[in-house]
Motif scaffolding. Structure first.
Motif, mmCIF file in Angstrom:
data_model
loop_
_atom_site.group_PDB
_atom_site.id
_atom_site.type_symbol
_atom_site.label_atom_id
_atom_site.label_comp_id
_atom_site.label_asym_id
_atom_site.label_seq_id
_atom_site.Cartn_x
_atom_site.Cartn_y
_atom_site.Cartn_z
ATOM 1 N N VAL A 191 3.950 3.856 13.914
ATOM 2 C CA VAL A 191 2.885 3.041 13.572
ATOM 3 C C VAL A 191 3.295 1.717 14.699
ATOM 4 O O VAL A 191 4.091 1.600 15.593
ATOM 5 C CB VAL A 191 3.448 2.335 12.111
ATOM 6 C CG1 VAL A 191 2.343 1.519 12.142
ATOM 7 C CG2 VAL A 191 3.597 3.367 11.534
ATOM 8 N N PHE A 254 -1.307 5.183 12.454
ATOM 9 C CA PHE A 254 0.000 6.289 12.969
ATOM 10 C C PHE A 254 -0.591 6.001 14.544
ATOM 11 O O PHE A 254 -2.091 5.991 14.708
ATOM 12 C CB PHE A 254 -0.829 7.120 12.060
ATOM 13 C CG PHE A 254 -0.026 7.166 10.843
ATOM 14 C CD1 PHE A 254 1.397 6.370 10.409
ATOM 15 C CD2 PHE A 254 -0.886 7.004 9.709
ATOM 16 C CE1 PHE A 254 1.801 6.615 9.219
ATOM 17 C CE2 PHE A 254 -0.346 6.436 8.198
ATOM 18 C CZ PHE A 254 1.354 7.145 8.092
ATOM 19 N N LYS A 258 -3.646 9.874 12.779
ATOM 20 C CA LYS A 258 -3.608 10.516 11.129
ATOM 21 C C LYS A 258 -3.860 8.912 10.500
ATOM 22 O O LYS A 258 -3.965 8.148 10.626
ATOM 23 C CB LYS A 258 -2.536 10.410 10.206
ATOM 24 C CG LYS A 258 -2.211 11.402 9.114
ATOM 25 C CD LYS A 258 -0.854 11.201 8.809
ATOM 26 C CE LYS A 258 0.131 10.568 9.272
ATOM 27 N NZ LYS A 258 1.158 10.913 8.007
ATOM 28 N N ALA A 260 -4.691 6.600 7.658
ATOM 29 C CA ALA A 260 -4.066 5.539 6.494
ATOM 30 C C ALA A 260 -4.488 5.907 5.658
ATOM 31 O O ALA A 260 -5.487 5.873 4.952
ATOM 32 C CB ALA A 260 -4.062 4.280 7.309
ATOM 33 N N THR A 261 -3.788 5.941 4.228
ATOM 34 C CA THR A 261 -4.026 5.321 2.630
ATOM 35 C C THR A 261 -2.922 4.316 2.527
ATOM 36 O O THR A 261 -2.605 4.003 2.871
ATOM 37 C CB THR A 261 -3.656 7.580 2.327
ATOM 38 O OG1 THR A 261 -2.132 7.338 2.663
ATOM 39 C CG2 THR A 261 -4.436 8.458 2.984
ATOM 40 N N SER A 264 0.584 4.478 2.604
ATOM 41 C CA SER A 264 0.997 4.813 3.775
ATOM 42 C C SER A 264 1.980 3.678 3.921
ATOM 43 O O SER A 264 1.722 2.543 3.957
ATOM 44 C CB SER A 264 0.239 5.128 4.895
ATOM 45 O OG SER A 264 -0.611 6.462 4.657
ATOM 46 N N ASP A 266 4.954 2.690 5.833
ATOM 47 C CA ASP A 266 4.866 2.637 6.595
ATOM 48 C C ASP A 266 3.665 1.328 7.791
ATOM 49 O O ASP A 266 3.979 0.484 7.718
ATOM 50 C CB ASP A 266 5.617 3.463 7.792
ATOM 51 C CG ASP A 266 6.682 4.327 7.608
ATOM 52 O OD1 ASP A 266 7.420 3.267 6.110
ATOM 53 O OD2 ASP A 266 7.263 4.806 7.886
ATOM 54 N N VAL A 267 3.107 1.721 7.246
ATOM 55 C CA VAL A 267 1.530 0.864 7.805
ATOM 56 C C VAL A 267 1.110 -0.588 7.135
ATOM 57 O O VAL A 267 1.496 -1.232 8.093
ATOM 58 C CB VAL A 267 0.987 1.754 7.522
ATOM 59 C CG1 VAL A 267 -0.606 1.486 8.139
ATOM 60 C CG2 VAL A 267 0.513 3.219 8.358
#
Length: 296
Positions: A191, A254, A258, A260-261, A264, A266-267
């Motif tokens: 990330v 990411f 990928k 992010a939603t 997510s 971690d994001v």
């Protein structure tokens, strides 16, 4: 036999009367009653002694009364209430001045100056004069937030703010007089987050820029130093905030491209950590300058 009593019908001898007032007993016919005269003399002597003793007692009482009156008069200036009059007074009260205000030292009223507000020093370019660069605002080679460690990547600084912005953000920055846009990237476990800090001359300009920014006001991600290009074609999460004359942005996603939603985590965590750290650094900048000004 009766001596000195005279015949019947004659007045008796009165020991308390002088001789001229005594009855005339004749000059050869009557003899004085010497026993009666002696008794009368003794009676007079006893009476004289009693009078002397009584007079002395009366004189003593008179002296005692005079002393008592003098004591009451000295201690009872206000109706004889000497107990209440003397309470709270020290010895020799007559020597204590009634007004001691003249001898008391006087001091001019003073008050400590109000503490300097750190936010004032980061709200205008006139006060915010400390050196500024990406490496000063984001020092070191890594950042630790809690148990999370982010590695610091590339940095960038441009006086043309639009070059590091995209979509609706370039116009917002330009219209409100942005003088500088600094960017830095941090990464952790696939990330990456790019932080952008736009600098204005006044806090009012920064507040206006923040109000005009919308969901499409996004900075351009900054790859390099081991961080691949990210958030150019994929969905990423962005945030916008301001403090003082600074508007700061984050763009997190990411590194593998990928999308992010909302799930997510971690994001979101990385973006929030870098946004919090940026706010703290701007605030510390104000605190350091306020402290320096207070110590001058």
């Amino acid at each position: 036999m009766s001596y000195g009593q005279g015949g019947q019908g004659e007045p008796p001898w009165d020991p308390w009367k002088p001789g001229s007032q005594q009855p005339d007993w004749g000059s050869g016919t009557r003899t004085p009653d010497w026993a009666a005269l002696a008794e009368a003399s003794e009676t007079r002597n006893r009476r004289r002694r009693l009078l002397v003793i009584g007079g002395s007692a009366i004189a003593t009482l008179a002296v005692g009364a005079a002393v008592a009156m003098a004591v009451v008069s000295a201690n009872g200036d206000n109706g004889g209430n000497t107990a209440s009059n003397q309470s709270g007074k020290g010895p020799g009260t007559a020597a204590v001045p009634s007004d001691t205000s003249a001898s008391a030292p006087s001091f001019a009223p003073t008050s400590a100056p109000p503490p300097l507000d750190p936010k004032d020093f980061i709200s205008s370019a006139k006060k915010d004069t400390a050196p500024l660069s990406p490496d000063i605002l984001f020092p070191g080679s890594q950042l630790t937030m809690g148990d999370r460690v982010y590695r610091k990547g590339p940095t960038d600084s441009a006086t043309k703010c639009a070059t590091g912005a995209q979509k609706t953000l370039p116009k917002v920055l330009t219209d409100n007089g942005c003088t500088r846009l600094m960017r830095v990237t941090y990464s952790k476990d696939g990330v990456a987050v790019t932080v952008g800090v736009a600098v204005f001359d006044t806090a009012a300009q920064a507040a206006k820029a923040r109000t005009q920014a919308d969901t499409k006001s996004i900075i351009v991600s900054l790859p390099g130093q081991g961080v691949p290009t990210f958030c150019r074609k994929s969905v990423c999460r962005s945030t916008t905030n301001f403090y003082g004359r600074y508007v700061y942005f984050t763009l997190a996603g990411f590194t593998n491209g990928k999308d992010a939603t909302t799930k997510s985590a971690d994001v979101f965590t990385a973006g929030d950590d870098l946004g919090e750290f940026t706010f703290r650094q701007i605030r510390r900048r104000g605190e350091a300058q306020a402290s320096s000004a207070a110590n001058r």
